[in-house]
Design a protein around this motif. Sequence first.
Motif, PDB file in Angstrom:
ATOM      1  N   VAL A 242       0.810  -0.650  -0.089  1.00  0.00           N
ATOM      2  CA  VAL A 242       0.165   0.123  -0.049  1.00  0.00           C
ATOM      3  C   VAL A 242       0.862   1.269   0.539  1.00  0.00           C
ATOM      4  O   VAL A 242       1.748   1.244   0.874  1.00  0.00           O
ATOM      5  CB  VAL A 242      -1.059  -0.001   1.318  1.00  0.00           C
ATOM      6  N   MET A 604      -8.332  -6.156  -1.288  1.00  0.00           N
ATOM      7  CA  MET A 604      -7.362  -4.262  -1.734  1.00  0.00           C
ATOM      8  C   MET A 604      -8.802  -4.082  -0.897  1.00  0.00           C
ATOM      9  O   MET A 604      -8.735  -2.895  -1.198  1.00  0.00           O
ATOM     10  CB  MET A 604      -7.405  -4.073  -2.619  1.00  0.00           C
ATOM     11  N   GLY A 606      -9.933  -0.659   1.761  1.00  0.00           N
ATOM     12  CA  GLY A 606      -8.693   0.617   2.219  1.00  0.00           C
ATOM     13  C   GLY A 606      -8.903  -0.064   3.925  1.00  0.00           C
ATOM     14  O   GLY A 606      -8.304   0.761   4.708  1.00  0.00           O
ATOM     15  N   ALA A 609      -6.851  -1.811   4.588  1.00  0.00           N
ATOM     16  CA  ALA A 609      -5.547  -1.586   4.901  1.00  0.00           C
ATOM     17  C   ALA A 609      -4.697  -0.372   6.335  1.00  0.00           C
ATOM     18  O   ALA A 609      -3.815  -0.660   6.716  1.00  0.00           O
ATOM     19  CB  ALA A 609      -5.062  -0.985   3.031  1.00  0.00           C
ATOM     20  N   LEU A 651      -2.062  -7.841   2.949  1.00  0.00           N
ATOM     21  CA  LEU A 651      -2.872  -7.541   3.240  1.00  0.00           C
ATOM     22  C   LEU A 651      -4.461  -8.571   2.793  1.00  0.00           C
ATOM     23  O   LEU A 651      -5.347  -8.660   3.478  1.00  0.00           O
ATOM     24  CB  LEU A 651      -3.097  -5.977   2.708  1.00  0.00           C
ATOM     25  N   CYS A 655      -7.369  -9.492   5.386  1.00  0.00           N
ATOM     26  CA  CYS A 655      -8.943  -9.712   4.914  1.00  0.00           C
ATOM     27  C   CYS A 655     -10.004 -10.731   4.735  1.00  0.00           C
ATOM     28  O   CYS A 655     -10.705 -10.280   5.034  1.00  0.00           O
ATOM     29  CB  CYS A 655      -8.568  -8.930   3.114  1.00  0.00           C
TER      30      CYS A 655
END
Length: 734
Positions: A242, A604, A606, A609, A651, A655
């Motif tokens: 990231v 991915m 956010g 992240a 990441l 998730c």
Amino acid sequence: MVFLVAMPLSLGIAVASGAPVEAGLIAAIVGGIVVGVLGGSPLQVSGPAAGLTVIVASMIETYGWRATCAITMCAGLLQIGLGACRVARTALAVSPAVVHGMLAGVGVVLILSQLHIVLGGSPQHSALANLTDLPRQILSQHSLAVFLGVLTIAVLLLWERSPWRRVPAPLVAVATATAVAWFGGFDVPRVDLPESLLVHWGPPSLPQVRIQDLVGAVVAVALVAGVESLLCSVAVDRMRPVGVPRSDLDRELVGQGAGNFVSGLLGGLPVAGVVVRSTTNVRAGALTRGSTVLHGAWVLVLALSCGAVLERIPLSALAALLVALGLRMIDRSHLRGLRPHRETLTYWVTMGGVVVLGLGEGVLVGVGLAACLALRRLTRVSVRTEQRDGRWHVVVEGSLTFLGVPKLTAALAEVPPGAPVDLDLDVDFMDNAAFDAIHTWRVSHERLGGRVDIDEIHESWYESAMTGESSPPRKSAGSSRWWAPWANRNRSQLEPLEEASPREILLAGVREYHGSTARLVRPIMAELSMAQTPDHLFITCVDSRVVPNLITASGPGDLFITRNVGNLVPRYGARVPDDSVMASVEYATSVLNVRTITVCGHSMCGAMAGVLAGGSETEHLPQLSNWLKHANHSLDRFLHQPGPEGPETPLARLCQVNVMQQLENLLTYPWLKRRVELGELELVGMYLDLATAKVHILDPEQSRFLTVPDSVGPPGDRPARSGDKSQGATASPA
């Protein structure tokens, strides 16, 4: 870390190419410093590539070393020109099946040639000759070189499974073989390194050959190195941490061209982006191009100061290293991605062509086959005929050309004379032969008392041909698809799109819905207007890329959806109170009587992240920071418990772990846990991989996410779900 991997590989590739050994080091230095500074992919590492070994070896044998350096310089200038013309993305039009088949073929050629060196012999002039001569080498060669080669491969395999595998296995394997040969006093061929890197340097000179042969060699080096570098950049982008920007492919091509020009000028091998070194760079924690540049600087320092150590390396150890590298180039995992798209034939044909015919010829054969298969798919048409409610329905889908006329006329011949017919044309192109076949049949059918209603779903090809107007241009695949983003669809009310405000775009979408969809869903909505009876509660993230109805192929009334940042479910009695999520859960279970609660995460994310960054990226957003405290248990589980197998990045793993944790959070509510234990409620974990658009389902027994099968098999073949009574009604392994 990258420097330690690059050193033995650079030496081995130079030996395998038949070039001076220092040429591999020069290419590694130039690839690190020049391409690292000028290139557009900050985390990609360039240097001598095994994929170019066959081309370089052929050029050296045909033209000589200095001419090969001149060809490398010209290839660099061609790459700079292509990058300046901003055509880098055009290179990505080459089918991945061809590229992977080419690399696999090069891997086979590399293995066959280097096995002879491992066995203490010399490689033959072609891959087939190497293959036929291999049994003789195996039976007749039993020298110490064989022992060192086998030792190198054994150390490679064992070290990669050891707890110390952070130290690069190639370095350990070559160092071990070198130490054994050194202390054992083995008389085997070794690296012959000159006192100076440029001792063999001379001005590059073009060979006195036909201009077409020279141009072919330059184009081959430029395109193969360029395509390999660009594909490597795309792969690195998928792994980048990231905060690291995406690659600028045009700048990367210019940087690769500059590197090849300088490498050829100094007497080095052609350079390209290399997957092994780039992957090592990312996994070792690189965040800027400084890592790539420093690896080149370290190679320069070692080459200038430690030549005596490098000259102790046995050639059979380097050859064994390249045998292992060749095996990795034959990556069968690519076949799993090609098989659903029916492109494995292109892969195998390209690989076989490279082995039997040569690199250039094999790639041309693969590209030709891929083009033929693509043309066949583009002209494929589907025709379905069925009878419903006293009417005949004929549905035609695809590109309707003269090639599909026989199938179309055969289907239309099944319709009995005088019957009413609905002909649905969902075609993106219709040529004159197809129009003539349809129109002739229609006139004949209506003369016999039948009625034909033609409905063109998207394009008005038939109507345009009837009225004499020019046929509309062929639209892109996503131009009229309801699931495509606004920017990918044509809206005549908002041309040009860039000048439209967000409000106008939204209203245009509503107008499109009113014009094409509302009339179709009106009966369903009228039926649902009095009450909703969904069976599923779907908890997912607010991310705009996650569309629950799209990924579940569901419609109005099927899903009761609640969305929040990070698809979080606050635990029972959480210190940061929030009732919004559980209000939806309570209403769905107690009033709507849903039978399934699904928590769906995605790649991915956010929110995850931000959690992974320790809140540093969201500290300026107090409300969001407060909400993300509900993910602390997910972070703790990520740090202290084994996560699901498969994700390559932290990441992606967080998730998936987050989905498992939210299912556990649901079970902290006593009333909900009681429903699960009684079999009244089922908890399901799902994960959407945005890059592949694939949905995965959680298997609690294996603590990992499995791809949802394309077809429903026997019950034993389906992934276990959290609500199954045989699972003890637990939502996660915890």
